[in-house]
Write an enzyme that holds these catalytic residues in place. Structure first.
Site, PDB file in Angstrom:
ATOM      1  N   ASP A 138       9.204  -5.860  -5.694  1.00 60.75           N
ATOM      2  CA  ASP A 138       8.424  -5.686  -4.483  1.00 60.75           C
ATOM      3  C   ASP A 138       7.700  -7.022  -4.212  1.00 60.75           C
ATOM      4  OD1 ASP A 138       6.867  -4.484  -2.448  1.00 60.75           O
ATOM      5  OD2 ASP A 138       5.272  -4.018  -3.892  1.00 60.75           O
ATOM      6  N   ASP A 149       4.488  -7.487  -1.608  1.00 61.29           N
ATOM      7  CA  ASP A 149       3.047  -7.292  -1.416  1.00 61.29           C
ATOM      8  C   ASP A 149       2.457  -6.548  -2.620  1.00 61.29           C
ATOM      9  OD1 ASP A 149       2.296  -7.996   1.624  1.00 61.29           O
ATOM     10  OD2 ASP A 149       4.304  -7.117   1.590  1.00 61.29           O
TER      11      ASP A 149
END
Ligand SMILES: [Mg+2]
Length: 296
Positions: free
Chosen positions: A29, A31
């Site tokens: 991922d 963020d």
């Protein structure tokens, strides 16, 4: 419920090596893992060391709103090379899904400009708007007019969603042959320091409820999205992927749905909250990527 997640920092050197040997690919991922408002410490080092250990590195984000330039700037600040080239976001998956169906009609998109741009770059005809709805309620009847050219409705993060767009989307979806696809389903957006607020998925939910249709989800935590990310990365065996994320609902559930190993970083939620989740636990956890670097 899975068994207790293992803190990577509690492993003996032998156990850590076993962990490292258990996967060939790192899917991460962005963020909350690579950056928050700024790049997080030592993330570039972490991914370089993973590559040195022979792992391929890919990024999987639900964030459709960032432009290519913005992503490239963020990866550069994090000292990660070719990050954007290795990135999968919902609009890529939506375009890929439509292309695989040889979709020739037009998409009605309740989505941000970046999503629309990516769909168009894949040769998909796209209709949007209106940016502002009418001022008088009687005028809203115009938004209930069908357009037979529309063959799919796409809902992705749209900060400019409004009642007129919702009426149009629902009108097109009244035809059962019209596809209903959606990007990010994040109910809340996290701003760090414990602050969060409603996310754009609420608009998708309204369209879904009023049209009595369920969207095909092309974002985390959908297995379809996990499989699309694998296809893009040229990976065939999900058990050889380590997925790194900071959210149980999106990242860890995507990992579980697709068959990845999962590593949770406690960027936004404390350990107690992670353990209190009713259905899902990661396989491993750590405070941050920086905390793992000395072990590599
Ligand atoms: Mg995240």
């Amino acid at each position: 419920m899975n068994s207790m997640p293992v803190n990577l920092l509690d492993l003996s050197p032998g156990e850590f090596k076993k962990f490292l040997d258990s996967f060939d690919h790192v899917f991460s991922d962005c963020d909350g893992v690579v950056w928050t408002t700024k790049a997080l410490p030592r993330v570039g080092e972490f991914f370089n060391l993973m590559k040195k250990h022979g792992k391929t590195v890919h990024f999987v984000s639900n964030n459709s709103v960032r432009s290519r330039q913005n992503y490239e700037d963020k990866f550069k600040e994090a000292k990660i090379e070719n990050g954007y080239q290795s990135l999968t976001t919902p609009p890529f998956a939506i375009a890929g899904y439509l292309k695989a169906l040889n979709f020739k009609k037009k998409v009605y998109a309740v989505a941000c400009d970046v999503t629309v741009k990516i769909l168009k770059s894949h040769g998909i005809k796209t209709k949007t708007g209106p940016v502002l709805g009418a001022d008088i309620f009687d005028d809203y009847v115009q938004y209930l007019e069908d357009d037979p050219e529309i063959g799919a409705v796409v809902c992705d993060c749209d900060f400019k969603a409004n009642l007129a767009k919702i009426h149009k989307a629902v009108t097109y979806l009244r035809r059962p042959e019209v596809l209903f696809l959606c990007g990010a389903t994040d109910r809340r957006i996290h701003f760090g320091q414990g602050r969060s607020a409603l996310g754009c998925a609420i608009f998708t939910n309204v369209v879904s409820e009023d049209s009595n249709r369920s969207p095909i989800v092309l974002s985390k935590p959908s297995k379809l999205f996990g499989e699309f990310a694998m296809k893009r990365a040229g990976v065939t065996d999900p058990s050889k992927v380590l997925f790194i994320g900071d959210m149980i609902e999106q990242d860890i559930k995507l990992g579980k749905n697709t068959g990845f190993k999962t590593l949770m970083l406690l960027t936004n939620i404390p350990k107690e909250t992670m353990l209190a989740h009713k259905t899902t636990r990661p396989d491993f956890y750590a405070d941050s990527l920086a905390s793992i670097v000395p072990l590599l």
